[in-house]
Scaffold this motif. Structure first.
Motif, PDB file in Angstrom:
ATOM      1  N   LEU A  53     -12.480   4.187  -5.275  1.00 45.74           N
ATOM      2  CA  LEU A  53     -11.574   2.778  -5.401  1.00 45.74           C
ATOM      3  C   LEU A  53     -11.628   2.181  -6.665  1.00 45.74           C
ATOM      4  O   LEU A  53     -10.568   1.653  -7.031  1.00 45.74           O
ATOM      5  N   SER A  57      -5.845   2.154  -8.815  1.00 51.62           N
ATOM      6  CA  SER A  57      -5.314   1.660  -7.575  1.00 51.62           C
ATOM      7  C   SER A  57      -4.577   2.478  -6.696  1.00 51.62           C
ATOM      8  O   SER A  57      -3.895   3.660  -7.174  1.00 51.62           O
ATOM      9  N   TYR A  58      -4.737   2.303  -5.281  1.00 52.11           N
ATOM     10  CA  TYR A  58      -3.955   3.173  -4.331  1.00 52.11           C
ATOM     11  C   TYR A  58      -3.045   2.602  -3.582  1.00 52.11           C
ATOM     12  O   TYR A  58      -3.010   1.283  -3.318  1.00 52.11           O
ATOM     13  N   GLU A  63      -5.973   2.616   0.537  1.00 52.10           N
ATOM     14  CA  GLU A  63      -7.029   1.507   0.172  1.00 52.10           C
ATOM     15  C   GLU A  63      -7.694   1.169   1.603  1.00 52.10           C
ATOM     16  O   GLU A  63      -8.853   1.159   1.653  1.00 52.10           O
ATOM     17  N   PHE A 136     -12.956  -5.845  -2.558  1.00 53.52           N
ATOM     18  CA  PHE A 136     -13.400  -4.593  -1.781  1.00 53.52           C
ATOM     19  C   PHE A 136     -14.928  -4.958  -0.994  1.00 53.52           C
ATOM     20  O   PHE A 136     -14.998  -4.113  -0.160  1.00 53.52           O
TER      21      PHE A 136
END
Ligand code: ADP
Ligand code: MG
Length: 840
Positions: A53, A57-58, A63, A136
Motif C-alpha cells: 500500500l 497508490s492504487y 486499495e 490506512f
C-alpha cells in the motif's frame, strides 16, 4: 555520498499476489487444520499489505480490498473460534482471487505515495511507519484523515510522535460515597438524570445532572454550556474532576464544581481514559483528546513493534535512554506511579529519550553538512605573510586584546587553509569585532582578492565606511560604499569600481549580494550583525558564481543552545574580553515619577562635556505614530528640559544626506544629544557618549536593550543606562517582538540592571520569550521539534551534539550497519530542509 540503502526490488503486482496467496491458501486446506503450522501468518499478511500500500497508490477498489485483507489479519485474531478462523481464511482467499482480476495500476496523474529515493528506508522486516499513511489505519476515514492532516499528522510515525502536552492523574477515582465537601476529586459514574433549564430572568442556561456509581449519587451543574446538553445525557458514563461542595442540605446532597469532564464511552475504551495517568493532547475542532487517545492506543497496539530503534546500543547505554518502543508507549500512557511533575515538565526518561533522538538527528545533519563543506577546496589562495598585515598592526592606535588576537589567529588559519571558511565571531558589544574583521579583509586584499563588508542598515554601513576608510587608505586599499542613497551617478561609479576590481573593499548592506553588484575577484565576505539577515545563504553567493570565505559577526550574544542549532554548522570563535579600562555601564530603572532624576544624570554628564542618546521604541504597526512620538519628544526636550544643549534627531525615514549630516554632527560633538528611534541599536560607535536614556524600555526585548546599552561604555568614562518604564505597558509589539505576557516588565528589566554580561541576559531573554521570539525575527529558521525543547533540554542538546559530531568523524557516511537507521532518519527529517547533498 548519501547512497540510499539497498532497496527491495519491486516485484510485479501479480507475482506479489502469488506470494501472498500461497500461505493463505495453504492454511485454508484441511478445514484449517494446517493453520497452526504457519507461524506469523497474521503479521506476514499485514506487513506485506502495508508495504504494498505504501509503495504506490492504487485504484480505490484495489486499495479497499487490500485494507480489508489487512483488517482480516490485523489485531487479535488468535482468539477466534476455529469456525471463525476458517471463515476468515476463506474470505481472505476470495479477496486475493478478486485482486488478481483487478487493474492495479495507479489512477492516471497520481504519483506513488512513497517518495522515490527514500524507499531505502524499508530495511527492516516490517513496513516503515513513516511510510504508512494515517488513512490506512483502522478507524481513520477520509474525514479524520483531513482533520489529522490539519494538526500535522499524515503518517503513523507522525501520530506516534505527537506527544501529549500535559497529563492528568486519573489513577485515583474516588467512590462517590466517600466524597466530602472541600475535596478535589475525580469520580466516574453513569448519568441517571439530566435536565436542561433556562433561568427565567436572566439569559442563563443551566444543565443539571445526577451521576451515580455503586456507592452513591452526586449532582453536578453546568452553567451556560448548552452544547453539553446533547452530550451529557442519561445513560452516559462520565468522568468528572472538580471540587466538592456541600449542597442545600449539607453533606447529604453534595455537588461538584466540575473543572474537567469526559465522556467515558464503552467499557472497552474506559481503561484508556480513566483509572490511570491520562494524556491530554492538543485539540482541534472535531478532534478531541479522547479521539487522539483512542487512535494512539490503537496505533501502539498495532505498530509499536514496527518502531525502529535507531540509536546505537552503546549510546543508549551511555545516557540511560529507554528503547524507542518503550519511550513512545510511556510518553503516551505513563506507567502507574510516574511522578506527575516529571511528566508535566517533560522530564521523564521517555520524554528525554525522544528529545535526544530529535536533537541527535539535527546535529547529525549539521555535522554532515559541515563535513561536506570541509571536503570542498576553495579556489582562492590567501597569503598570511602579506606585508599589509604587518603594516596594519603598526597603524592600529591601540593594543589588541588577547581575545582579539586569539580570534584573529583562528581566522587567519581558516583563510590560509585550502578549505572554505565559515566562521561565526561572537562577542559582546564593544569588544572590538570590527578590528578583527579588518584583519581578515586586509589579508584577502593583500592576497589580491576583494573583500565585502555587509552591515544590517545603511547607517551602519556608512559608519563602517567612515571608520575604516582612513586606515584602509593608508594601506593603499581603496574602498567603495555601495548605498541606496546619494546621487545616481555616485552609485554607478561605486559599482563600477567594484566590478573593475579597482575598489578592493566594498561596504554596504545586504544589497551588496542581493542586488546586481558584481565583483572582479571576491575572496571574503564579512557579515556584521548577522541575525538581521536571517540565516546566511551561502547558496545565494554560490549561485552568483562566488565562493568566498565567510565571516559572520554578531554582537547579540546568542545563547549556546541557539547557536548550536541555528549556527550548528559554523565554526565559532568568542571574543570574551573587552578592551582595557572599560567600566561596566551603570543601569537604572525609573518610573515616570522619577523622570527628573534620570534627566539630572543626563544633564550632569552632558554639562561635563559628554554626549547622550535618547531612544524611542519604534512600533511596527504604528510606525508613523511612533515616529511622530520620537520627533515630538525631541522637540519637547529641545525646547524645555534640554534647552541648554544642542539636540539632534535621527530616524530611519530621513533622507540619507540628512542622516549623514546628523551623524556627522553628533560624532564631531556639534550635537550633544541625539534623540533617535532604534536605529542606534546596533553598532553605532561614538565613544564620548556616556548616557543612553531609553523610553518605554518595557517594550523592548532584553537582548535588544543590551544592544542599546552597548552604545555607551565605549571609553574609560563611567557610563549610564537609564531605563524609563511605564507601568502595564505590556503587550505591545516592538519590531515584531511580542512582549511576554505573564512576566511583569519590571522583573524582566531587573535582569538588565543586575547583569552586564550579554550571555547571561541572552539566556534570560531566551527563557522568557522562548526561542521563536528570541530575536523577533522569524527568518532565523529555527528548526521545529516535536518533543525537544531547546531550553528545557539544553543538556541533551549538548550531549547529542557531541555524539553526532563524534559519529560523523568516525563514520563520515554513517554507513556502518549500526548507523544506517540514523542516517535514513536524518535524511528523512532534515535532508531537504538543510539541503544535504548540496552546500547551502
Ligand atoms: P563591536 O564588537 O561592538 O562591533 P567595535 O568594533 O565597534 O565593537 O569596537 C568598539 C570600540 O572599541 C571602537 O571604538 C574600537 O575602535 C575600540 N577598540 C577595539 N579594539 C580595541 C582595543 N583592543 N583597545 C582599545 N579600543 C579598542
Ligand atoms: Mg560592531
Amino acid at each position: 555520498m548519501w547512497r540510499p540503502a539497498e532497496a527491495e526490488p519491486s516485484e510485479p503486482f501479480q507475482q506479489w499476489l502469488d506470494r501472498l496467496a500461497r500461505p493463505i491458501e495453504f492454511a485454508t486446506r484441511d478445514a484449517g487444520a494446517r493453520l497452526p503450522l504457519i507461524k506469523n501468518l497474521d503479521s506476514f499478511v499485514t506487513d506485506q499489505v502495508m508495504r504494498t500500500l505504501s509503495r504506490q497508490s492504487y485504484p480505490r477498489a484495489v486499495e479497499a480490498s487490500l485494507l480489508k485483507l489487512r483488517d482480516l489479519f490485523g489485531g487479535d485474531q488468535g482468539t477466534l473460534s476455529p469456525a471463525n478462523q476458517q471463515r476468515r481464511l476463506r474470505e481472505a482467499a476470495a479477496i486475493v482471487q478478486a485482486l488478481r482480476t483487478m487493474n492495479h495500476r495507479p489512477p492516471p496523474g497520481e504519483a506513488p505515495t512513497a517518495p522515490a529515493g527514500l524507499s531505502g528506508g524499508e530495511g527492516g522486516p516490517r513496513a516503515a511507519l513513516w511510510s504508512i499513511p494515517i488513512r490506512f489505519v483502522k478507524g481513520v476515514g477520509p474525514k479524520r484523515t483531513a482533520l489529522l492532516q490539519r494538526i500535522g499528522i499524515e503518517t503513523v510515525e507522525q501520530a506516534l510522535w505527537t506527544v501529549p502536552w500535559r497529563y492528568e492523574d486519573r489513577s485515583v477515582i474516588t467512590p462517590i460515597g466517600r466524597l466530602a465537601p472541600g475535596m478535589d476529586a475525580s469520580i466516574c459514574g453513569i448519568i441517571v438524570r439530566s435536565e436542561a433549564r433556562r433561568a427565567r430572568h436572566r439569559r442563563l442556561s443551566i444543565l443539571d445532572i445526577f451521576v451515580e456509581d455503586r456507592t452513591g449519587r452526586m449532582q453536578a451543574v453546568f452553567f451556560n454550556q448548552s452544547f453539553l446538553e446533547p452530550i451529557l445525557t442519561v445513560g452516559v458514563t462520565v468522568l468528572l474532576t472538580g471540587r466538592i461542595v456541600a449542597g442545600a442540605r449539607g453533606w447529604v446532597d453534595i455537588r461538584m464544581d466540575v473543572s474537567q469532564y469526559e465522556v467515558v464511552g464503552s467499557d472497552a475504551e474506559a481503561p484508556v481514559h480513566v483509572g490511570r495517568i491520562v494524556p491530554i493532547y492538543h485539540e482541534t475542532k472535531g478532534w478531541t483528546s479522547r479521539h487522539m487517545r483512542v487512535l494512539t492506543k490503537g496505533l501502539l497496539d498495532a505498530y509499536t513493534t514496527g518502531l525502529q530503534e535507531i540509536l546505537p546500543t552503546a549510546m543508549r547505554a551511555r545516557y540511560r535512554l529507554p528503547l524507542i518502543d518503550q519511550a513512545i508507549e510511556e510518553v503516551h500512557f505513563p506507567r502507574p506511579g510516574t511522578p506527575m511533575p516529571a511528566l508535566e515538565r517533560g522530564l521523564t526518561a521517555a520524554h528525554r529519550r525522544l528529545a535526544f533522538e530529535e536533537l541527535l538527528l539535527l546535529q547529525l545533519a549539521l555535522a554532515a553538512r559541515q563535513g561536506m563543506l570541509k571536503e570542498e577546496r576553495k579556489p582562492m589562495r590567501f597569503n598570511p605573510k602579506t606585508a599589509l598585515l604587518t603594516t596594519l598592526s603598526r597603524r592600529i592606535p591601540f593594543t589588541l586584546t588577547t581575545a582579539q588576537q586569539r580570534v584573529i589567529g583562528d581566522i587567519l588559519a581558516d583563510m590560509a587553509s585550502p578549505k572554505p571558511m565559515n566562521r561565526l565571531i561572537q562577542g559582546d558589544v564593544g569588544c572590538g569585532k570590527t578590528m578583527v574583521a579588518l584583519h581578515a579583509m586586509v589579508l584577502a586584499c593583500g592576497s589580491g582578492y576583494q573583500a565585502a563588508l555587509m552591515a544590517p542598515t545603511e547607517i551602519l554601513a556608512e559608519q563602517h565606511y567612515r571608520n575604516l576608510k582612513g586606515l584602509l587608505d593608508t594601506l593603499g586599499l581603496s574602498v567603495a560604499l555601495i548605498s541606496g542613497g546619494g546621487r545616481a551617478n555616485d552609485r554607478k561609479t561605486a559599482r563600477e569600481r567594484v566590478a573593475s576590481g579597482e575598489a578592493k573593499v566594498a561596504i554596504g548592506t545586504h544589497a551588496l549580494i542581493q542586488q546586481g553588484v558584481t565583483f572582479a575577484k571576491l575572496g571574503l565576505v564579512v557579515i556584521d550583525e548577522q541575525h538581521r539577515f536571517g540565516v546566511l545563504q551561502r547558496k545565494t553567493l554560490a549561485e552568483k558564481g562566488y565562493t568566498p570565505d565567510v565571516l559572520v559577526l554578531t554582537a547579540t550574544p546568542i545563547p549556546r543552545t541557539l547557536a548550536m542549532t541555528v549556527y550548528g554548522d559554523l565554526d565559532v570563535s568568542v571574543i570574551d574580553q573587552l578592551p582595557p579600562g572599560r567600566k561596566p555601564v551603570r543601569t537604572f530603572l525609573y518610573q515616570e515619577s522619577q523622570r527628573r532624576r534620570a534627566y539630572q544624570i543626563l544633564k550632569d554628564e552632558v554639562r561635563s562635556g559628554r554626549q547622550a542618546y535618547v531612544v524611542y521604541p519604534l512600533v511596527e504597526e504604528s510606525e508613523k505614530i511612533d515616529l511622530q512620538a520620537a520627533i515630538q519628544g525631541a522637540e519637547r526636550l529641545r525646547a524645555e528640559e534640554l534647552s541648554e544643549f544642542h539636540v539632534g534627531v535621527l530616524h530611519g525615514r530621513m533622507k540619507s544626506a540628512d542622516k549623514d549630516r546628523t551623524m556627522e554632527d553628533f560624532k564631531s560633538g556639534k550635537l550633544q544629544v541625539l534623540v533617535s528611534t532604534t536605529v542606534v541599536e546596533v553598532g553605532v560607535d561614538v565613544p564620548n557618549t556616556t548616557v543612553i536614556l531609553i523610553e518605554h524600555a518595557e517594550r523592548f526585548g532584553l537582548a535588544q536593550l543590551h544592544q542599546l546599552r552597548g552604545r555607551v561604555g565605549r571609553s574609560e568614562q563611567q557610563s549610564y543606562c537609564l531605563l524609563m518604564a511605564s507601568r502595564g505597558g505590556g503587550a505591545k509589539r516592538v519590531n515584531g517582538m511580542a512582549d511576554t505576557a505573564g512576566v511583569p516588565a519590571r522583573d524582566r528589566l531587573e535582569a538588565l540592571v543586575r547583569s552586564t554580561d550579554g550571555f547571561v541576559i541572552a539566556e534570560e531573554d531566551l527563557k522568557i520569550r522562548g526561542p521563536g521570539e528570541f530575536f523577533g525575527y522569524r527568518q532565523w529558521g529555527l528548526p521545529e521539534f516535536r518533543v525537544a525543547d531547546l531550553i528545557r533540554d539544553a543538556d541533551l542538546l549538548q550531549q547529542a551534539r557531541q555524539e553526532a559530531f563524534a559519529l560523523v568523524k568516525n563514520d563520515g557516511t554513517l554507513s556502518a550497519p549500526a548507523h544506517r537507521g540514523l542516517r535514513e532518519a536524518m535524511i528523512r527529517r532534515w535532508g531537504k530542509k538543510l539541503e544535504l547533498g548540496s552546500v547551502s
